[in-house]
Design an enzyme around this catalytic site. Structure first.
Site, PDB file in Angstrom:
ATOM      1  N   ARG A   1      -1.219  -0.148  -9.599  1.00  0.00           N
ATOM      2  CA  ARG A   1      -2.204  -0.740 -10.294  1.00  0.00           C
ATOM      3  C   ARG A   1      -3.321   0.512 -10.781  1.00  0.00           C
ATOM      4  O   ARG A   1      -2.602   1.595 -11.028  1.00  0.00           O
ATOM      5  CB  ARG A   1      -3.458  -0.466  -8.460  1.00  0.00           C
ATOM      6  CG  ARG A   1      -3.389  -1.857  -7.753  1.00  0.00           C
ATOM      7  CD  ARG A   1      -3.874  -1.455  -6.504  1.00  0.00           C
ATOM      8  NE  ARG A   1      -4.842   0.113  -6.487  1.00  0.00           N
ATOM      9  CZ  ARG A   1      -5.133  -0.894  -4.770  1.00  0.00           C
ATOM     10  NH1 ARG A   1      -5.097  -0.701  -3.768  1.00  0.00           N
ATOM     11  NH2 ARG A   1      -6.495   0.979  -4.871  1.00  0.00           N
TER      12      ARG A   1
ATOM     13  N   ARG B   1       3.800   2.298  -5.255  1.00  0.00           N
ATOM     14  CA  ARG B   1       3.104   1.053  -4.784  1.00  0.00           C
ATOM     15  C   ARG B   1       3.463   0.094  -5.741  1.00  0.00           C
ATOM     16  O   ARG B   1       2.951   0.293  -7.173  1.00  0.00           O
ATOM     17  CB  ARG B   1       2.063   1.296  -4.280  1.00  0.00           C
ATOM     18  CG  ARG B   1       1.706  -0.143  -3.993  1.00  0.00           C
ATOM     19  CD  ARG B   1       0.151  -0.048  -3.151  1.00  0.00           C
ATOM     20  NE  ARG B   1      -0.650   0.669  -3.913  1.00  0.00           N
ATOM     21  CZ  ARG B   1      -2.411   0.753  -3.350  1.00  0.00           C
ATOM     22  NH1 ARG B   1      -2.926   0.599  -2.117  1.00  0.00           N
ATOM     23  NH2 ARG B   1      -3.205   1.624  -4.229  1.00  0.00           N
TER      24      ARG B   1
ATOM     25  N   ARG C   1      -9.642  10.225  -6.263  1.00  0.00           N
ATOM     26  CA  ARG C   1     -10.061   9.187  -4.642  1.00  0.00           C
ATOM     27  C   ARG C   1      -9.761   9.936  -4.239  1.00  0.00           C
ATOM     28  O   ARG C   1     -10.412   9.937  -2.906  1.00  0.00           O
ATOM     29  CB  ARG C   1      -8.967   8.213  -4.456  1.00  0.00           C
ATOM     30  CG  ARG C   1      -8.726   6.658  -5.531  1.00  0.00           C
ATOM     31  CD  ARG C   1      -8.377   6.475  -5.760  1.00  0.00           C
ATOM     32  NE  ARG C   1      -7.467   5.467  -4.683  1.00  0.00           N
ATOM     33  CZ  ARG C   1      -6.581   4.779  -5.261  1.00  0.00           C
ATOM     34  NH1 ARG C   1      -5.402   4.871  -5.932  1.00  0.00           N
ATOM     35  NH2 ARG C   1      -6.193   4.370  -3.824  1.00  0.00           N
TER      36      ARG C   1
ATOM     37  N   LYS D   1      -4.046   0.393   4.897  1.00  0.00           N
ATOM     38  CA  LYS D   1      -5.237  -0.379   5.997  1.00  0.00           C
ATOM     39  C   LYS D   1      -4.729  -1.011   5.568  1.00  0.00           C
ATOM     40  O   LYS D   1      -4.310  -2.757   6.285  1.00  0.00           O
ATOM     41  CB  LYS D   1      -6.735   0.588   4.754  1.00  0.00           C
ATOM     42  CG  LYS D   1      -6.766   1.937   5.649  1.00  0.00           C
ATOM     43  CD  LYS D   1      -8.148   2.216   4.977  1.00  0.00           C
ATOM     44  CE  LYS D   1      -8.158   1.983   3.008  1.00  0.00           C
ATOM     45  NZ  LYS D   1      -7.303   2.926   2.343  1.00  0.00           N
TER      46      LYS D   1
ATOM     47  N   ARG E   1     -16.998   2.755   3.377  1.00  0.00           N
ATOM     48  CA  ARG E   1     -17.108   4.030   2.952  1.00  0.00           C
ATOM     49  C   ARG E   1     -17.974   5.167   2.308  1.00  0.00           C
ATOM     50  O   ARG E   1     -17.382   6.793   2.137  1.00  0.00           O
ATOM     51  CB  ARG E   1     -16.707   3.986   1.401  1.00  0.00           C
ATOM     52  CG  ARG E   1     -15.057   3.600   1.843  1.00  0.00           C
ATOM     53  CD  ARG E   1     -14.446   3.461  -0.049  1.00  0.00           C
ATOM     54  NE  ARG E   1     -13.500   3.085  -0.566  1.00  0.00           N
ATOM     55  CZ  ARG E   1     -12.123   2.605  -0.454  1.00  0.00           C
ATOM     56  NH1 ARG E   1     -12.824   1.792  -0.083  1.00  0.00           N
ATOM     57  NH2 ARG E   1     -11.440   2.567  -0.549  1.00  0.00           N
TER      58      ARG E   1
HETATM   59  P1  AP5 Z   1      -1.413   0.293   1.803  1.00  0.00           P
HETATM   60  O1  AP5 Z   1      -1.828  -0.171   2.710  1.00  0.00           O
HETATM   61  O2  AP5 Z   1      -1.286  -0.541   0.575  1.00  0.00           O
HETATM   62  O3  AP5 Z   1      -2.732   1.401   1.947  1.00  0.00           O
HETATM   63  P2  AP5 Z   1      -4.270   0.721   1.501  1.00  0.00           P
HETATM   64  O4  AP5 Z   1      -5.053   2.303   2.689  1.00  0.00           O
HETATM   65  O5  AP5 Z   1      -4.391  -0.231   1.504  1.00  0.00           O
HETATM   66  O6  AP5 Z   1      -4.469   2.454   0.101  1.00  0.00           O
HETATM   67  P3  AP5 Z   1      -5.525   1.430  -1.227  1.00  0.00           P
HETATM   68  O7  AP5 Z   1      -5.201   2.157  -1.912  1.00  0.00           O
HETATM   69  O8  AP5 Z   1      -5.600   0.300  -1.020  1.00  0.00           O
HETATM   70  O9  AP5 Z   1      -6.551   2.373  -0.507  1.00  0.00           O
HETATM   71  P4  AP5 Z   1      -8.619   2.594  -1.149  1.00  0.00           P
HETATM   72  O10 AP5 Z   1      -9.063   2.858   0.163  1.00  0.00           O
HETATM   73  O11 AP5 Z   1      -8.340   3.799  -2.472  1.00  0.00           O
HETATM   74  O12 AP5 Z   1      -8.394   1.251  -1.961  1.00  0.00           O
HETATM   75  P5  AP5 Z   1      -9.014   0.043  -2.202  1.00  0.00           P
HETATM   76  O13 AP5 Z   1      -8.074  -1.425  -2.265  1.00  0.00           O
HETATM   77  O14 AP5 Z   1      -9.898  -0.147  -0.504  1.00  0.00           O
HETATM   78  O15 AP5 Z   1      -0.525   1.739   1.432  1.00  0.00           O
HETATM   79  C1  AP5 Z   1      -0.057   2.431   0.426  1.00  0.00           C
HETATM   80  C2  AP5 Z   1       1.093   2.561   0.118  1.00  0.00           C
HETATM   81  O16 AP5 Z   1       2.348   2.983   0.893  1.00  0.00           O
HETATM   82  C3  AP5 Z   1       1.782   0.977  -0.626  1.00  0.00           C
HETATM   83  O17 AP5 Z   1       3.163   0.858  -1.070  1.00  0.00           O
HETATM   84  C4  AP5 Z   1       2.590   0.366   1.071  1.00  0.00           C
HETATM   85  O18 AP5 Z   1       3.593  -0.071   1.077  1.00  0.00           O
HETATM   86  C5  AP5 Z   1       3.072   2.310   1.661  1.00  0.00           C
HETATM   87  N1  AP5 Z   1       2.629   2.255   2.683  1.00  0.00           N
HETATM   88  C6  AP5 Z   1       1.915   2.151   3.783  1.00  0.00           C
HETATM   89  N2  AP5 Z   1       1.834   2.529   4.829  1.00  0.00           N
HETATM   90  C7  AP5 Z   1       3.135   3.197   5.234  1.00  0.00           C
HETATM   91  C8  AP5 Z   1       3.800   4.216   5.911  1.00  0.00           C
HETATM   92  N3  AP5 Z   1       3.798   3.586   7.117  1.00  0.00           N
HETATM   93  N4  AP5 Z   1       4.749   4.464   6.089  1.00  0.00           N
HETATM   94  C9  AP5 Z   1       5.565   4.112   3.877  1.00  0.00           C
HETATM   95  N5  AP5 Z   1       4.637   3.706   2.865  1.00  0.00           N
HETATM   96  C10 AP5 Z   1       3.648   3.260   3.231  1.00  0.00           C
HETATM   97  O19 AP5 Z   1     -10.048   0.565  -2.988  1.00  0.00           O
HETATM   98  C11 AP5 Z   1      -9.826   0.704  -4.532  1.00  0.00           C
HETATM   99  C12 AP5 Z   1     -10.828   1.794  -5.039  1.00  0.00           C
HETATM  100  O20 AP5 Z   1     -12.551   0.215  -4.712  1.00  0.00           O
HETATM  101  C13 AP5 Z   1     -11.892   2.296  -4.403  1.00  0.00           C
HETATM  102  O21 AP5 Z   1     -11.109   3.841  -4.859  1.00  0.00           O
HETATM  103  C14 AP5 Z   1     -13.347   2.483  -4.875  1.00  0.00           C
HETATM  104  O22 AP5 Z   1     -13.672   2.141  -6.419  1.00  0.00           O
HETATM  105  C15 AP5 Z   1     -13.581   1.010  -4.680  1.00  0.00           C
HETATM  106  N6  AP5 Z   1     -14.215   0.415  -3.197  1.00  0.00           N
HETATM  107  C16 AP5 Z   1     -13.451   0.429  -2.740  1.00  0.00           C
HETATM  108  N7  AP5 Z   1     -14.268   0.129  -1.092  1.00  0.00           N
HETATM  109  C17 AP5 Z   1     -15.179   0.165  -1.799  1.00  0.00           C
HETATM  110  C18 AP5 Z   1     -16.510   0.389  -1.150  1.00  0.00           C
HETATM  111  N8  AP5 Z   1     -16.588   0.111  -0.246  1.00  0.00           N
HETATM  112  N9  AP5 Z   1     -17.715   1.634  -1.655  1.00  0.00           N
HETATM  113  C19 AP5 Z   1     -17.021   2.165  -2.700  1.00  0.00           C
HETATM  114  N10 AP5 Z   1     -16.598   1.266  -3.492  1.00  0.00           N
HETATM  115  C20 AP5 Z   1     -15.613   0.357  -3.037  1.00  0.00           C
HETATM  116 MG    MG Z   2      -5.094  -1.647   0.760  1.00  0.00          MG
END
Ligand code: AP5
Ligand code: MG
Length: 239
Positions: free
Chosen positions: A181, A148, A192, A34, A109
């Site tokens: 992270r 990552r 997760r 994302k 989410r």
């Molecule tokens: P990346 O682009 O960083 O992936 P992402 O989908 O953004 O993954 P996140 O881990 O950020 O998602 P998340 O939803 O768990 O975390 P968030 O910060 O929202 O890519 C990942 C890796 O893969 C990178 O190293 C990248 O370089 C590599 N990559 C990407 N694309 C690639 C490809 N095509 N090929 C190869 N490699 C690739 O949330 C964190 C925490 O916050 C949650 O766990 C929760 O506790 C809380 N939270 C956040 N939002 C909410 C909500 N709405 N409600 C309740 N709690 C919430």
């Molecule tokens: Mg992210």
């Protein structure tokens, strides 16, 4: 109201001149890309994103009871309580210029968050143009997340193999150290992913019923972005 009526209403709102005016949601498992795809969209089209995870990680840095609570929730891989998450997102969205597009990364989410957002975008006058669900096989996720590395100051994201920094372990722009992270350990990644599996389908159904859902398979590097680019013309109403 049936799906055809909803589609007509949705189309009537989605006549934008350019991609940077679109209002999109990115749904997808942890590590589905994302943040990475949102960055590509910003660089190519100037459409900016708002990440709920980034907002929470900034809050977790605060020396306050809220900051400590948020830090604990993130590190456990669980979700923050809906009402608090909705309040934080509404505060950020109210400050977002109404004429500017947005990608919501990581919010909503849950279906309850989605219903709150439905009311919020109507109140703020920012109707949604589309919801993009990014699909990636679970076996790919662990490798992506465990490789990552992030630069805490800017949020820049790297991957040790797929997108390595120019010099190992340091940010390309500032030369500052990169970190892993706290929720990118295998144990927390699995938690997760499990939570995502439980919440994702009802959320997709919610937006499918509103005729806003677009599913893209993003199995290898950059393919997700290319597939998103194929969807964009429909979203700006020029197809
Ligand atoms: P990346 O682009 O960083 O992936 P992402 O989908 O953004 O993954 P996140 O881990 O950020 O998602 P998340 O939803 O768990 O975390 P968030 O910060 O929202 O890519 C990942 C890796 O893969 C990178 O190293 C990248 O370089 C590599 N990559 C990407 N694309 C690639 C490809 N095509 N090929 C190869 N490699 C690739 O949330 C964190 C925490 O916050 C949650 O766990 C929760 O506790 C809380 N939270 C956040 N939002 C909410 C909500 N709405 N409600 C309740 N709690 C919430
Ligand atoms: Mg992210």
């Amino acid at each position: 109201m049936n799906k055809r009526c909803l589609a007509a209403i949705s189309r009537s709102y989605s006549q934008h001149a350019s991609v940077d005016q679109l209002r999109l949601i990115f749904l997808g498992a942890p590590g589905s890309g994302k943040g990475t795809i949102a960055k590509k969209v910003r660089e190519k089209y100037g459409l900016e994103s708002l990440s709920s995870g980034d907002i929470l990680r900034a809050t977790a840095e605060e020396e306050s009871p809220l900051g400590r609570m948020v830090k604990e929730v993130i590190s456990s891989g669980k979700l923050l309580e809906d009402s608090l998450m909705v309040e934080m997102m509404e505060n950020s969205l109210k400050q977002w210029p109404a004429n500017k597009g947005i990608i919501l990364d990581g919010f909503p989410r849950t279906v309850d968050q989605a219903k709150e957002l439905d009311g919020m975008v109507t109140r703020i006058g920012m109707p949604l143009d589309g919801v993009v669900s990014i699909k990636v096989a679970p076996e790919v996720i662990i490798e992506r997340l465990s490789g990552r590395r992030v630069h805490p100051g800017s949020g820049r994201v790297y991957h040790v193999d797929y997108n390595p920094p120019k010099v190992e372990g340091v940010d390309d722009v500032t030369g500052e150290p990169l970190v892993q992270r706290s929720d990118d350990t295998v144990e927390v990644i699995l938690s997760r992913l499990q939570i995502y599996e439980e919440t994702a389908q009802p959320l997709r159904d919610h937006y499918d019923n509103m005729n806003l859902l677009h599913v893209i398979e993003s199995e290898t590097s950059d393919i997700g972005f290319q597939r998103l680019e194929q969807v964009l013309p429909q979203l700006i109403g020029s197809s």
